[in-house]
Motif scaffolding. Sequence first.
Motif, mmCIF file in Angstrom:
data_model
loop_
_atom_site.group_PDB
_atom_site.id
_atom_site.type_symbol
_atom_site.label_atom_id
_atom_site.label_comp_id
_atom_site.label_asym_id
_atom_site.label_seq_id
_atom_site.Cartn_x
_atom_site.Cartn_y
_atom_site.Cartn_z
ATOM 1 N N VAL A 1 0.846 -1.205 0.000
ATOM 2 C CA VAL A 1 0.000 0.000 0.000
ATOM 3 C C VAL A 1 0.880 1.253 0.000
ATOM 4 C CG1 VAL A 1 -1.613 1.367 1.377
ATOM 5 C CG2 VAL A 1 -2.001 -1.092 1.082
ATOM 6 N N ARG A 2 1.932 1.232 0.816
ATOM 7 C CA ARG A 2 2.844 2.383 0.904
ATOM 8 C C ARG A 2 3.563 2.620 -0.428
ATOM 9 N NH1 ARG A 2 6.222 0.620 4.277
ATOM 10 N NH2 ARG A 2 8.192 0.637 3.130
ATOM 11 N N TYR A 3 4.075 1.540 -1.036
ATOM 12 C CA TYR A 3 4.763 1.682 -2.318
ATOM 13 C C TYR A 3 3.816 2.225 -3.391
ATOM 14 C CZ TYR A 3 8.400 -1.259 -0.209
ATOM 15 O OH TYR A 3 9.367 -1.768 0.615
ATOM 16 N N LYS A 4 2.584 1.744 -3.380
ATOM 17 C CA LYS A 4 1.602 2.192 -4.372
ATOM 18 C C LYS A 4 1.319 3.678 -4.207
ATOM 19 C CE LYS A 4 -2.783 0.653 -6.404
ATOM 20 N NZ LYS A 4 -3.848 -0.375 -6.343
ATOM 21 N N GLU A 5 1.179 4.128 -2.966
ATOM 22 C CA GLU A 5 0.937 5.550 -2.696
ATOM 23 C C GLU A 5 2.125 6.399 -3.134
ATOM 24 O OE1 GLU A 5 0.120 5.692 1.459
ATOM 25 O OE2 GLU A 5 -2.000 5.115 1.252
ATOM 26 N N GLU B 1 -0.035 5.730 -17.827
ATOM 27 C CA GLU B 1 -0.859 4.971 -18.769
ATOM 28 C C GLU B 1 -0.433 3.498 -18.809
ATOM 29 O OE1 GLU B 1 -2.162 8.344 -22.055
ATOM 30 O OE2 GLU B 1 -0.163 7.429 -22.205
ATOM 31 N N THR B 2 0.869 3.256 -18.727
ATOM 32 C CA THR B 2 1.378 1.874 -18.718
ATOM 33 C C THR B 2 0.923 1.132 -17.466
ATOM 34 O OG1 THR B 2 3.333 2.500 -20.003
ATOM 35 C CG2 THR B 2 3.472 0.446 -18.752
ATOM 36 N N LEU B 3 1.033 1.785 -16.311
ATOM 37 C CA LEU B 3 0.668 1.149 -15.044
ATOM 38 C C LEU B 3 -0.838 0.915 -14.944
ATOM 39 C CD1 LEU B 3 3.057 3.039 -12.577
ATOM 40 C CD2 LEU B 3 3.322 0.742 -13.503
ATOM 41 N N ASP C 1 -1.532 -2.102 -17.001
ATOM 42 C CA ASP C 1 -1.075 -3.312 -16.310
ATOM 43 C C ASP C 1 -1.849 -3.588 -15.021
ATOM 44 O OD1 ASP C 1 0.787 -3.595 -18.291
ATOM 45 O OD2 ASP C 1 2.479 -2.816 -17.126
ATOM 46 N N SER C 2 -2.867 -2.764 -14.741
ATOM 47 C CA SER C 2 -3.700 -2.890 -13.531
ATOM 48 C C SER C 2 -2.920 -2.694 -12.235
ATOM 49 C CB SER C 2 -4.407 -4.263 -13.508
ATOM 50 O OG SER C 2 -5.205 -4.425 -14.652
#
Length: 384
Positions: free
Chosen positions: A30-34, A50-52, A55-56
């Motif tokens: 969660v921290r890395y995503k934020e 757009e790439t991420l 890739d969901s």
Amino acid sequence: MEEEGSQQPQLVLAEKLFLLRQPVQDIDKVRYKEDVFTHIKENEMVPLYETLVADSVLDLDRALLDFMRAKIEDELTKLDEKIADAEENLGESEVREAHLAKSLFFIRIMDKEKALEHLKITETKTVAVGQKMDLVFYTLQLGFFDMDFDLVSKSIDKAKNLFEEGGDWERKNRLKVYEGLYCMSTRNFKKAAKLFLDSISTFTTCELFPYDTFIFYTVLTSIISLDRVSLKQKVVDAPEILAVIGKIPYLSEFLNSLYDCQYKSFFSAFAGLTEQIKLDRYLHPHFRYYMREVRTVVYSQFLEFYKSVTIEAMAKAFGVTEDFIDVELSRFIAAGKLHCKIDKVEGVLETNRPDTKNALYQATIKQGDFLLNRIQKLSRVIDL
């Protein structure tokens, strides 16, 4: 781009993107995503976003995407106006700086294709070798972001060609670290160790990684590349390494227990380091290979002191079971990694190391025969 002495922000982002895709704890994920999302928003990184999304990895925020695109368009308009003004009213230096600013903008938003294209344009406006080298370093950073090793390899070759025209020692030393990282990332650990060791006292390449990480890589690559005497001189007793190694969990015990033949402590430290190695984006692809190479080194060192030794004694020295040693060594012997054989009836390991003196003697004889044949052929030609 980045502050003096700090890691390049895009490479910090690359680490977090890598960790986001690893089996880490949910709270860390969660921290890395934020962190990734925040970095993308702050730097208008539309291509990566757009790439991420595709890739969901991240969710699509259409309003944010439109906002970032508008900001990019506005910024590009201003940059193009500065380039036009410099070309019309200012000197060559100002023209180059205006083009460089546009190149760095594309790097910031991680539009790799346009960044590379504009770095080439900036190069045509650049005369000084040092400034050309700086453009190569930017290209190398782009390559390391997404592990484009073809781009990295070509850029390293280009930098070496530039140095034939001149170039200062500070940039030459920085290039050694870039090449060392490339070698380590492509499993050439021996060359990586040499390049890293050559750079220990002159390290200034903080844009790639902090000095602690550099020492971590230097020790890991050296352990599987250097002989015992060289390891002592260049790593175990190196003041630069001694000053930092205690800050890196398990690394000092890993290095010193190997050299001091404290195999139980070595295995304990080795177990502690495995997670760090596995979660390093440059070492991760080589994790299993590195684990095998380290075990080859430590088993070979232990067996070097014996003509024969019991499996029980070796198991006790390493703090593992006899069955573990039996299975481990059988694999390494079958793969040709260890020169010994197991007598399971007696529970004994017998070493059969290659006779290096005899091998050298045979090679000398062979080379002598070859030389004599060449001399005989030459004498026949002369006689004719």
